[in-house]
Design an enzyme around this catalytic site. Structure first.
Site, PDB file in Angstrom:
ATOM      1  N   ASP A  15      71.842 -39.564 -45.521  1.00  0.00           N
ATOM      2  CA  ASP A  15      71.979 -38.763 -43.787  1.00  0.00           C
ATOM      3  C   ASP A  15      73.310 -38.833 -42.725  1.00  0.00           C
ATOM      4  O   ASP A  15      73.551 -38.026 -42.386  1.00  0.00           O
ATOM      5  CB  ASP A  15      71.090 -40.181 -43.519  1.00  0.00           C
ATOM      6  N   GLU A  34      70.514 -32.566 -48.154  1.00  0.00           N
ATOM      7  CA  GLU A  34      70.109 -32.201 -49.960  1.00  0.00           C
ATOM      8  C   GLU A  34      71.070 -32.010 -50.622  1.00  0.00           C
ATOM      9  O   GLU A  34      71.596 -32.383 -51.512  1.00  0.00           O
ATOM     10  CB  GLU A  34      69.277 -30.829 -49.716  1.00  0.00           C
TER      11      GLU A  34
END
Length: 489
Positions: free
Chosen positions: A209, A141
């Site tokens: 990611d 995040e």
């Protein structure tokens, strides 16, 4: 300190979100841009400056506090903020301070939005087995924020209808507090049309990611936790009904999981012992927020008997909270006293000890313990707010008011502090201060008209104090300016 989450506390409408206009796309509303990622500092800033991004993030956060079940628990907030800060230190392009907060929702989900705000569903912590797994979610995040994925999406959505976007955002916010109602709101919204899609773009997810795993490793966590937690989330969704894909900010594909596993080969093995703070936070969430008191007691009795929690002390802590919730203060104190004796500066134990002392009429003992802590942690939210509660329990309201006012100079967005301050003023029959504190609390929820009403009540208690009248008038004007500012993005 005992504090339940706030859900639908003000019944706010979509007004704030509507004012945000087409630039205000909630963190989950980041869609289908298939182009290569643009330059972070140039293209995104064409439509959304950093100042505007922070302003939008602040406005959304105010509405989140009012509509979503945000867990307002200083102990848990401090733990999550500390964990997040350890990761932010390893991130690049951090343009503003991050705020991490918990949503009382068992769905395994997390989201980020403008201005460095990161929301984490409680289900992430209660389903995780290690602190590295939680950290992997936060790192992901954080990357969405530092790479300005939301600003990029705002650039591609300049022609979207503000009303449609506002309707979608309102549905998302409502869904966090009441999933069925929120889904219904979204399904009846014109924003369900193809012009706005909630899923992150594939390229954004891949970037988050990749960079997130690197942040995770540099912060000293186990990088393999990303792939293991991805697998855990995917397995849960296979075996149970899940929210519509549009309510999942990060749809998990087999390719994403495989890519994460492939990246693990680039990092050396990291072996970490179980984290006590993580396991204490997990036990607290289960015992205080997820389970009903009777079930919590049964659950943690079984946990302690079978020694099935990762760390024994965390299982005992959960049992102590369960005893407290069932008003069995003697057993709660017996367990917590032993934990506190072995680790006297652990704020999880200090917090529960305060609750027990206040509940059993020994607030003076709690105050003595907390004053010792205050010498080492003079601005710590757990220490300060518990100390204020202990003072108020002894009717030392003037001392509590002074303590909280000083604390708010450093933590101006702490809604629990304003609630305590309002209660202290009320107990002291200082109604001007009570109304002013209520006004500040309402402003934190974005309810500026209500806040102005409270200040007008406060004005009636100023007597002949000309300077105080001027201060209140000035604050009313500030609230009006804040409300107006949102209309002109």
């Amino acid at each position: 300190m005992r504090q339940v989450f706030r859900s639908g506390i003000l019944g706010l409408t979509l007004s704030i979100t509507t004012m945000l206009g087409s630039a205000s796309v909630f963190a989950q509303a980041v869609g289908n841009d298939k182009n290569a990622l643009p330059d972070i500092g140039v293209v995104a800033s064409e439509v959304l400056t950093l100042d505007k991004e922070m302003l939008i993030g602040d406005a959304i956060m105010r509405q989140m506090r009012g509509q979503a079940p945000v867990i307002d628990d200083p102990v848990l907030t401090e733990y999550l903020q500390d964990l997040g800060n350890r990761l932010v230190l390893q991130a690049d392009n951090t343009k503003f301070p991050f705020e991490f907060f918990l949503i009382n929702n068992s769905v395994m989900n997390a989201f980020a939005f403008y201005g460095g705000h990161v929301g984490v569903h409680s289900g992430i912590l209660t389903r995780a087995d290690t602190e590295s797994e939680v950290a992997s979610v936060l790192a992901h995040e954080i990357t969405h924020v530092t790479q300005r994925h939301l600003a990029r999406r705002a650039l591609s959505q300049q022609r979207s209808s503000p009303i449609q976007i506002a309707s979608m955002i309102g549905g998302i916010l409502l869904a966090m507090a009441n999933p069925q109602a929120g889904i219904a709101a979204m399904q009846t919204s014109a924003a369900m049309a193809s012009q706005l899609n909630i899923d992150y773009t594939r390229s954004n997810e891949q970037e988050a990611d990749r960079i997130g795993i690197d942040i995770l490793y540099r912060a000293g966590f186990d990088p393999t936790a990303s792939s293991t937690f991805f697998g855990k989330m995917a397995q849960e969704y296979r075996n149970s009904s899940r929210p519509p894909e549009r309510l999942l900010t990060h749809p998990l594909t087999e390719k994403r999981i495989a890519d994460a596993r492939n990246r693990m080969g680039r990092y050396p093995e990291v072996r970490l012992p179980p984290s006590l703070p993580f396991n204490l936070a997990k036990a607290r969430l289960l015992a205080r927020y997820q389970f009903e008191p009777e079930y919590a007691l049964e659950h943690f009795k079984a946990v302690v008997e079978t020694n099935s929690f990762a760390i024994k002390e965390a299982g005992l802590y959960g049992l102590a909270i369960a005893y407290f919730a069932n008003e069995d203060y003697a057993n709660a104190q017996q367990i917590n006293d032993k934990l506190l004796a072995s680790d006297p500066n652990n704020l999880f134990y200090v917090d529960l000890a305060t609750d027990i002392d206040i509940a059993t009429g020994h607030a003076a003992e709690a105050e003595q313990m907390l004053r010792a802590q205050l010498n080492h942690k003079p601005r710590n939210s757990v220490v300060v707010l518990n100390l204020a509660s202990a003072q108020m329990a002894q009717k030392k309201n003037e001392e509590a008011i002074e303590l909280i006012r000083d604390y708010l100079l450093v933590h101006p967005d702490d809604q629990l502090a304003y609630q305590l301050l309002s209660d202290a003023y009320k107990a002291n029959k200082s109604f001007k201060g009570m109304y002013q504190s209520k006004a500040e609390l309402l402003a934190l929820y974005g309810a500026y008209p209500n806040a102005i009403d409270e200040l007008q009540h406060a004005y009636n208690y100023t007597g002949d104090d000309y300077l105080e009248k001027q201060r209140i008038r000035a604050r009313i004007q500030q609230f009006r300016d804040e409300q107006e500012k949102l209309k002109h993005f």
